[in-house]
Design an enzyme around this catalytic site. Structure first.
Site, PDB file in Angstrom:
ATOM      1  N   LEU A 121       0.871  -1.162   0.000  1.00  0.00           N
ATOM      2  CA  LEU A 121       0.000   0.000   0.000  1.00  0.00           C
ATOM      3  C   LEU A 121       0.915   1.222   0.000  1.00  0.00           C
ATOM      4  O   LEU A 121       1.961   1.212   0.656  1.00  0.00           O
ATOM      5  CB  LEU A 121      -0.890   0.027   1.248  1.00  0.00           C
ATOM      6  CG  LEU A 121      -2.138  -0.853   1.239  1.00  0.00           C
ATOM      7  CD1 LEU A 121      -2.766  -0.873   2.624  1.00  0.00           C
ATOM      8  CD2 LEU A 121      -3.150  -0.370   0.210  1.00  0.00           C
ATOM      9  N   ASP A 122       0.522   2.278  -0.720  1.00  0.00           N
ATOM     10  CA  ASP A 122       1.399   3.437  -0.752  1.00  0.00           C
ATOM     11  C   ASP A 122       1.457   4.106   0.628  1.00  0.00           C
ATOM     12  O   ASP A 122       0.638   3.837   1.515  1.00  0.00           O
ATOM     13  CB  ASP A 122       0.977   4.418  -1.846  1.00  0.00           C
ATOM     14  CG  ASP A 122      -0.345   5.092  -1.567  1.00  0.00           C
ATOM     15  OD1 ASP A 122      -0.374   5.979  -0.695  1.00  0.00           O
ATOM     16  OD2 ASP A 122      -1.345   4.736  -2.199  1.00  0.00           O
ATOM     17  N   TYR A 123       2.426   4.950   0.809  1.00  0.00           N
ATOM     18  CA  TYR A 123       2.770   5.533   2.111  1.00  0.00           C
ATOM     19  C   TYR A 123       1.571   6.211   2.782  1.00  0.00           C
ATOM     20  O   TYR A 123       1.398   6.132   4.006  1.00  0.00           O
ATOM     21  CB  TYR A 123       3.910   6.527   1.906  1.00  0.00           C
ATOM     22  CG  TYR A 123       4.577   7.022   3.160  1.00  0.00           C
ATOM     23  CD1 TYR A 123       5.211   6.144   4.040  1.00  0.00           C
ATOM     24  CD2 TYR A 123       4.610   8.390   3.454  1.00  0.00           C
ATOM     25  CE1 TYR A 123       5.847   6.606   5.186  1.00  0.00           C
ATOM     26  CE2 TYR A 123       5.248   8.863   4.587  1.00  0.00           C
ATOM     27  CZ  TYR A 123       5.862   7.963   5.453  1.00  0.00           C
ATOM     28  OH  TYR A 123       6.497   8.424   6.590  1.00  0.00           O
ATOM     29  N   SER A 125      -1.662   5.612   2.120  1.00  0.00           N
ATOM     30  CA  SER A 125      -2.859   4.776   2.181  1.00  0.00           C
ATOM     31  C   SER A 125      -2.804   3.865   3.401  1.00  0.00           C
ATOM     32  O   SER A 125      -1.755   3.680   4.016  1.00  0.00           O
ATOM     33  CB  SER A 125      -3.001   3.952   0.901  1.00  0.00           C
ATOM     34  OG  SER A 125      -3.198   4.802  -0.209  1.00  0.00           O
TER      35      SER A 125
END
Length: 258
Positions: A121-123, A125
C-alpha cells in the site's frame, strides 16, 4: 532381553519414522478435534499427495507431503504463519527503510522468521496487508496470473455522480501503463465537497486507485483497503495484526490455485 518399556520405545520410534496419523495432523492444523478430523477422513474429504484417503490409520509426513481438505491445501508446516495487518498512514510497506521511516517491521517486530509482505500500500494509504513466511503462498498471491480481487473505500475530493462509477467499470481509464477498469464501483455517501466510494478491482499496479480518480478529476483524500480475496480487514485496529485462521488460509489458497 529387551523389557516392555524398550519395546514400546522402539515401536514409538518406528511409528514416528513412518509419519504421524492423518487425523492428528489435521487436528494440529486447527481443523477440529481428532474425532471431527476422523469424520472428515471417513467422509472422503481429505487427499494426501493427490490421492483420496479414507483409512483412519494413514500416516503422513506433514513437512514433505501435501494434504488437502475439500480440494484446498491444508497448511501443515508449524513454522509457517500468515498475518493480516492493518497498515496506518505514514507507514512504509517494507521491512526496512534507510531513511528511518516507520515500517511494517516496527509493527510485527522480529517474532516471525523470514516474514514478508504480499503486495504493498502506498505511504499515505491504509488498511489490509497480508504477510507470510510461506514462500509458495506468497508466490501465488503475488503472481499476476491470479490477480486477486481487492476492495477499497476511497474518500474523494468533490461530489461525483453514479455516471462516473459506471464509466470506470464499463469504459475504464487509460493510464500511462495501460487501461484500467474497476470490477465494481459504488457510491456509499456523498456530500457537497466529498464522496465516499467502494471500489473493487483485480489490478495490483502501483497507486492504481489514486491514479484512476486523479485522471477523472476527483483526487483521493483517504484510501483504505478493506479486503484481499476472501480475507477481510474486519474490526482489526490500525497498527495491529492477527494470524489468519486455517479456514481463511484454505480460502486464500483456493483463490490462488493452491
Amino acid at each position: 532381553m529387551p523389557n516392555a518399556y524398550s519395546r514400546a520405545a522402539k515401536a514409538q520410534d518406528k511409528n514416528d519414522n513412518e509419519g504421524i496419523r492423518l487425523q492428528k495432523v489435521l487436528a494440529q492444523a486447527g481443523l477440529g478435534s481428532r474425532r471431527k478430523c476422523e469424520q472428515l477422513i471417513v467422509e472422503g474429504r481429505v487427499e494426501v499427495d493427490g490421492q483420496l484417503v479414507t483409512e483412519l490409520g494413514t500416516r503422513v509426513d506433514p513437512l514433505r507431503q501435501e494434504v488437502r481438505l475439500d480440494g484446498s491445501r491444508v497448511h501443515l508446516n508449524p513454522n509457517h504463519v500468515t498475518l493480516a495487518l492493518n497498515k496506518p498512514r505514514k507507514v512504509l510497506s517494507a521491512m526496512d527503510d534507510p531513511k528511518g521511516r516507520y515500517t511494517l517491521r516496527d509493527i510485527v517486530g522480529d517474532k516471525y522468521e523470514h516474514i514478508f509482505h504480499m503486495g504493498r500500500l502506498d505511504y499515505d494509504s491504509e488498511g489490509l496487508i497480508l504477510m507470510t513466511n510461506d514462500g509458495e503462498l506468497s508466490q501465488h498471491v503475488m503472481h499476476p496470473k491470479y490477480e486477486v480481487e481487492k476492495t477499497y473505500i476511497a474518500t474523494l475530493d468533490g461530489r461525483i455522480g453514479g455516471n462516473v462509477c459506471r464509466r470506470l467499470v464499463t469504459q475504464g481509464v487509460q493510464l500511462d501503463d495501460g487501461l484500467i477498469r474497476f470490477d465494481r464501483c459504488a457510491i456509499i455517501d456523498a456530500k457537497s465537497d466529498a464522496t465516499i466510494v467502494k471500489v473493487v478491482l483485480h489490478s495490483g499496479k502501483n497507486r492504481v486507485v489514486r491514479r484512476v480518480f486523479d485522471a477523472v478529476g476527483y483526487p483521493v483524500r483517504r484510501l483504505v483497503r478493506t479486503q484481499i480475496g476472501p480475507i477481510k480487514l474486519g474490526e482489526l485496529k490500525s497498527g495491529s495484526y492477527r494470524v489468519l485462521s486455517q479456514t481463511e488460509l484454505r480460502s486464500l489458497s483456493k483463490e490462488v490455485g493452491l
